[in-house]
Write a protein that holds these residues in place. Structure first.
Motif, PDB file in Angstrom:
ATOM      1  N   PHE A 255     -13.662  -5.096 -20.485  1.00 19.21           N
ATOM      2  CA  PHE A 255     -13.626  -3.637 -20.597  1.00 19.21           C
ATOM      3  C   PHE A 255     -12.474  -3.023 -19.811  1.00 19.21           C
ATOM      4  CE2 PHE A 255     -15.675  -3.586 -16.470  1.00 19.21           C
ATOM      5  CZ  PHE A 255     -15.431  -2.317 -15.932  1.00 19.21           C
ATOM      6  N   GLN A 256     -11.920  -3.792 -18.874  1.00 24.49           N
ATOM      7  CA  GLN A 256     -10.841  -3.270 -18.052  1.00 24.49           C
ATOM      8  C   GLN A 256      -9.507  -3.183 -18.792  1.00 24.49           C
ATOM      9  OE1 GLN A 256     -10.654  -5.277 -14.265  1.00 24.49           O
ATOM     10  NE2 GLN A 256     -12.800  -4.858 -13.794  1.00 24.49           N
ATOM     11  N   SER A 257      -9.450  -3.663 -20.042  1.00 23.25           N
ATOM     12  CA  SER A 257      -8.210  -3.464 -20.800  1.00 23.25           C
ATOM     13  C   SER A 257      -7.985  -1.987 -21.095  1.00 23.25           C
ATOM     14  CB  SER A 257      -8.222  -4.280 -22.098  1.00 23.25           C
ATOM     15  OG  SER A 257      -9.188  -3.794 -22.995  1.00 23.25           O
ATOM     16  N   GLY A 258      -8.998  -1.155 -20.882  1.00 21.51           N
ATOM     17  CA  GLY A 258      -8.834   0.290 -20.980  1.00 21.51           C
ATOM     18  C   GLY A 258      -8.551   0.949 -19.646  1.00 21.51           C
ATOM     19  N   LEU A 259      -8.341   0.131 -18.588  1.00 20.06           N
ATOM     20  CA  LEU A 259      -8.175   0.681 -17.236  1.00 20.06           C
ATOM     21  C   LEU A 259      -6.891   0.216 -16.563  1.00 20.06           C
ATOM     22  CD1 LEU A 259     -11.820   0.189 -15.860  1.00 20.06           C
ATOM     23  CD2 LEU A 259     -10.864   2.167 -17.057  1.00 20.06           C
ATOM     24  N   ARG A 260      -5.899  -0.169 -17.339  1.00 16.43           N
ATOM     25  CA  ARG A 260      -4.658  -0.677 -16.728  1.00 16.43           C
ATOM     26  C   ARG A 260      -4.078   0.353 -15.765  1.00 16.43           C
ATOM     27  NH1 ARG A 260      -3.597  -5.071 -20.207  1.00 16.43           N
ATOM     28  NH2 ARG A 260      -4.286  -4.655 -22.340  1.00 16.43           N
ATOM     29  N   GLY A 261      -3.652  -0.124 -14.595  1.00 20.96           N
ATOM     30  CA  GLY A 261      -2.999   0.730 -13.622  1.00 20.96           C
ATOM     31  C   GLY A 261      -3.941   1.513 -12.730  1.00 20.96           C
ATOM     32  N   ILE A 262      -5.254   1.408 -12.961  1.00 20.45           N
ATOM     33  CA  ILE A 262      -6.202   2.179 -12.161  1.00 20.45           C
ATOM     34  C   ILE A 262      -6.222   1.672 -10.716  1.00 20.45           C
ATOM     35  CG2 ILE A 262      -8.220   0.722 -12.626  1.00 20.45           C
ATOM     36  CD1 ILE A 262      -9.882   3.297 -12.836  1.00 20.45           C
TER      37      ILE A 262
ATOM     38  N   ALA B  54     -13.516   3.027  -7.813  1.00 20.55           N
ATOM     39  CA  ALA B  54     -12.764   3.686  -8.891  1.00 20.55           C
ATOM     40  C   ALA B  54     -13.110   3.074 -10.244  1.00 20.55           C
ATOM     41  CB  ALA B  54     -11.265   3.587  -8.619  1.00 20.55           C
ATOM     42  N   VAL B  55     -13.166   1.761 -10.290  1.00 28.86           N
ATOM     43  CA  VAL B  55     -13.506   1.087 -11.547  1.00 28.86           C
ATOM     44  C   VAL B  55     -14.958   1.358 -11.921  1.00 28.86           C
ATOM     45  CG1 VAL B  55     -13.709  -1.164 -12.682  1.00 28.86           C
ATOM     46  CG2 VAL B  55     -11.748  -0.679 -11.208  1.00 28.86           C
ATOM     47  N   GLY B  56     -15.835   1.435 -10.907  1.00 28.88           N
ATOM     48  CA  GLY B  56     -17.245   1.696 -11.171  1.00 28.88           C
ATOM     49  C   GLY B  56     -17.475   3.035 -11.844  1.00 28.88           C
ATOM     50  N   GLU B  57     -16.681   4.038 -11.478  1.00 23.57           N
ATOM     51  CA  GLU B  57     -16.812   5.345 -12.132  1.00 23.57           C
ATOM     52  C   GLU B  57     -16.512   5.235 -13.615  1.00 23.57           C
ATOM     53  OE1 GLU B  57     -18.070   8.083 -10.723  1.00 23.57           O
ATOM     54  OE2 GLU B  57     -18.380   6.763  -9.001  1.00 23.57           O
ATOM     55  N   GLU B  58     -15.544   4.424 -13.967  1.00 25.72           N
ATOM     56  CA  GLU B  58     -15.220   4.217 -15.382  1.00 25.72           C
ATOM     57  C   GLU B  58     -16.283   3.373 -16.073  1.00 25.72           C
ATOM     58  OE1 GLU B  58     -12.736   5.511 -17.097  1.00 25.72           O
ATOM     59  OE2 GLU B  58     -11.869   6.562 -15.366  1.00 25.72           O
TER      60      GLU B  58
ATOM     61  N   ASP C 204     -27.005  -0.472  -4.088  1.00 29.33           N
ATOM     62  CA  ASP C 204     -26.261   0.197  -3.016  1.00 29.33           C
ATOM     63  C   ASP C 204     -25.040   0.846  -3.648  1.00 29.33           C
ATOM     64  OD1 ASP C 204     -24.851   1.080  -0.847  1.00 29.33           O
ATOM     65  OD2 ASP C 204     -24.558  -0.890   0.062  1.00 29.33           O
ATOM     66  N   ARG C 205     -25.015   2.163  -3.671  1.00 29.50           N
ATOM     67  CA  ARG C 205     -23.920   2.891  -4.309  1.00 29.50           C
ATOM     68  C   ARG C 205     -22.566   2.528  -3.698  1.00 29.50           C
ATOM     69  NH1 ARG C 205     -23.693   7.803  -7.245  1.00 29.50           N
ATOM     70  NH2 ARG C 205     -21.558   8.011  -8.007  1.00 29.50           N
ATOM     71  N   SER C 206     -22.543   2.202  -2.405  1.00 33.44           N
ATOM     72  CA  SER C 206     -21.279   1.870  -1.744  1.00 33.44           C
ATOM     73  C   SER C 206     -20.766   0.491  -2.142  1.00 33.44           C
ATOM     74  CB  SER C 206     -21.445   1.906  -0.226  1.00 33.44           C
ATOM     75  OG  SER C 206     -22.138   0.752   0.243  1.00 33.44           O
ATOM     76  N   ARG C 207     -21.640  -0.338  -2.703  1.00 32.36           N
ATOM     77  CA  ARG C 207     -21.354  -1.712  -3.111  1.00 32.36           C
ATOM     78  C   ARG C 207     -21.050  -2.626  -1.922  1.00 32.36           C
ATOM     79  NH1 ARG C 207     -18.581  -2.837  -8.775  1.00 32.36           N
ATOM     80  NH2 ARG C 207     -19.153  -4.854  -7.938  1.00 32.36           N
ATOM     81  N   ARG C 208     -21.432  -2.207  -0.721  1.00 33.39           N
ATOM     82  CA  ARG C 208     -21.250  -3.093   0.428  1.00 33.39           C
ATOM     83  C   ARG C 208     -22.411  -4.081   0.538  1.00 33.39           C
ATOM     84  NH1 ARG C 208     -17.104  -1.626   3.553  1.00 33.39           N
ATOM     85  NH2 ARG C 208     -17.857  -2.826   5.335  1.00 33.39           N
ATOM     86  N   TRP C 209     -23.629  -3.630   0.309  1.00 31.86           N
ATOM     87  CA  TRP C 209     -24.800  -4.518   0.367  1.00 31.86           C
ATOM     88  C   TRP C 209     -25.665  -4.237  -0.861  1.00 31.86           C
ATOM     89  CZ3 TRP C 209     -25.821  -8.965   2.098  1.00 31.86           C
ATOM     90  CH2 TRP C 209     -27.138  -9.439   2.255  1.00 31.86           C
TER      91      TRP C 209
ATOM     92  N   PHE D  64     -25.372  -3.296  -5.422  1.00 30.49           N
ATOM     93  CA  PHE D  64     -24.557  -2.890  -6.564  1.00 30.49           C
ATOM     94  C   PHE D  64     -24.872  -1.450  -6.942  1.00 30.49           C
ATOM     95  CE2 PHE D  64     -23.164  -2.971 -11.036  1.00 30.49           C
ATOM     96  CZ  PHE D  64     -21.909  -3.537 -10.883  1.00 30.49           C
ATOM     97  N   ASP D  65     -23.942  -0.806  -7.631  1.00 26.92           N
ATOM     98  CA  ASP D  65     -24.099   0.589  -8.045  1.00 26.92           C
ATOM     99  C   ASP D  65     -25.388   0.759  -8.847  1.00 26.92           C
ATOM    100  OD1 ASP D  65     -23.905   3.115  -9.217  1.00 26.92           O
ATOM    101  OD2 ASP D  65     -21.736   2.985  -9.426  1.00 26.92           O
TER     102      ASP D  65
END
Length: 441
Positions: free
Chosen positions: A68-75, A87-91, A157-162, A164-165
């Protein structure tokens, strides 16, 4: 949808049994190679690919990507891993089945164009079954061989430290039940199914036990991001009192069908533990460079007896799906780090890129190049398509140092030509570009 495959590749120079053999006819039957013989020794089939002047090699196996990241080049350019992930998680939260199909189809076609015939898709967890179904449909339409690993997590965990979103999660039981549906839908295709875990922090010990039991019962591989940076170790020590590898080992989550992705921070004790359990590694040099994560200790991994494959990662952290670029940079990065010009030459790097982690992933192994009996997943290079690759003093050196998608004349999976002269046979470039136009909105 499949088309009749090639019967004979004529008079080609083929990489087989670790050496280049000129003047060879390669005969195919039923999607496999039936014979390698001197040119003209056996009658040609009806469907011929003229190989004279070309060099034939097995297709490459990309052990890690996020389609799916082929739609996120350069992000997120310039962001470190955790900020980049947000940033990627928002997408990812905005992903629809339509976008999932368009991005997966484009990424698969791009991969094929560069000589990749098999890819391992590590899907992020997502609550929409339709998103996963769309990716499977795109892979089948592209014709590529693939292992589609369905994302799961059970610690939020929204922060993704401990964890997942939580916006992208669903109950583990539901995610695994849908994985069964994917297995059924992929039957009799070139797509196999596995499970994808974002990292050790996203599964509780109970979740690990459930995923391991599920995968063992069905004989599935599991893909896991591990020690891409120091975060895994830091968080595991803070919450469990032990490092990431010890945490996984205590939970019984190290075994011979686990593919550990990145492992930039894997120390000697960790390498020994993973080797002891038969875990495979996916080396993603360009992504690790782009995010400033570091350099995976690949020579040390190989010395420890670990199976290491090559990956490009998603187009949000590498920005292409070009395995030939990863082949070259993967070698050069290790040479720079170890100050050794002869480290990881063509034979070693090509082995990583075409066979390194196949056993762990349940894929056919092909350690000796093109040989009779193997799946006809093949790439025909014509170095004279680009004068910047000439002269060819050593075909292996040319492939490692300067060849790329521009030298790829044909790509076959199961003997079916999917790419010819840079164009995907099934999917038009115009349609693929149109499918990505949503990124301009």
């Amino acid at each position: 949808m499949t088309t009749p495959g090639i019967d004979t590749i004529t008079d080609v120079t083929v990489f087989s049994e670790g050496r280049w053999q000129a003047g060879t006819d390669v005969h195919l039957a039923g999607g496999r190679i039936s014979a390698l013989v001197p040119a003209g020794e056996l009658p040609r089939g009806q469907r011929v690919l003229e190989g004279s002047g070309g060099h034939l090699v097995p297709g490459l196996v990309n052990t890690h990507t996020h389609l799916f990241q082929s739609g996120l080049r350069g992000i997120g350019e310039g962001l470190p891993l955790l900020a980049w992930l947000r940033a990627v998680g928002e997408e990812a939260a905005l992903l629809t089945p339509e976008r999932a199909y368009a991005t997966a189809a484009a990424a698969a076609a791009e991969a094929l164009r560069g000589g990749t015939t098999t890819l391992v898709e590590h899907m992020w967890p997502h609550p929409s079954p339709g998103v996963h179904d769309a990716v499977l449909r795109a892979l089948r339409d592209s014709g590529i061989r693939a292992v589609l690993c369905r994302g799961v997590a059970d610690r939020a965990d929204r922060s993704r430290r401990w964890g997942f979103d939580p916006r992208l999660m669903q109950p583990l039981r539901e995610a695994l039940a849908h994985t069964d549906e994917l297995i059924a839908a992929a039957r009799d295709s070139r797509v196999g199914v596995g499970v994808a875990v974002p990292n050790p922090r996203c599964l509780t010990p109970e979740g690990m036990a459930a995923v391991r039991a599920y995968a063992d019962e069905r004989g599935l591989p599991v893909s896991l991001h591990l020690l891409e940076t120091t975060t895994d170790d830091t968080m595991c020590r803070e919450h469990t009192g032990s490092g990431a590898v010890d945490y996984l080992e205590r939970a019984g989550f190290l075994w011979e069908r686990l593919l550990a992705v990145h492992c930039v921070e894997l120390d000697a004790a960790g390498r020994a533990a993973l080797a002891r359990h038969g875990v495979g590694i996916s080396y993603n040099p360009l992504s690790n460079m782009r995010l400033g994560s570091g350099i995976a200790p690949v020579p040390e991994m190989l010395a420890a007896g670990l199976r290491v494959g090559l990956g490009v990662d998603g187009a949000a952290s590498n920005d292409t799906q070009d395995m030939m670029e990863a082949l070259r940079i993967g070698a050069y990065l290790q040479r720079a780090a170890h100050r050794k010009a002869d480290l990881l030459g063509f034979p070693e790097m090509f082995s990583l890129a075409s066979n390194g982690a196949n056993h762990v992933l349940g894929l056919e192994e092909r350690p000796d190049g093109v040989r009779a009996g193997m799946q006809a997943d093949l790439v025909l290079h014509r170095f004279d398509r680009d004068y910047a690759c000439l002269p060819v003093r050593d075909p292996g050196a040319t492939l490692l140092t300067c060849a790329g998608s521009r030298t790829v004349a044909a790509v076959m999976v199961d003997g079916e030509v999917l790419v010819r002269d840079g164009e995907h046979v099934r999917l038009s470039s115009a349609e693929l570009a149109a499918g990505l136009s949503f990124t301009a909105a």
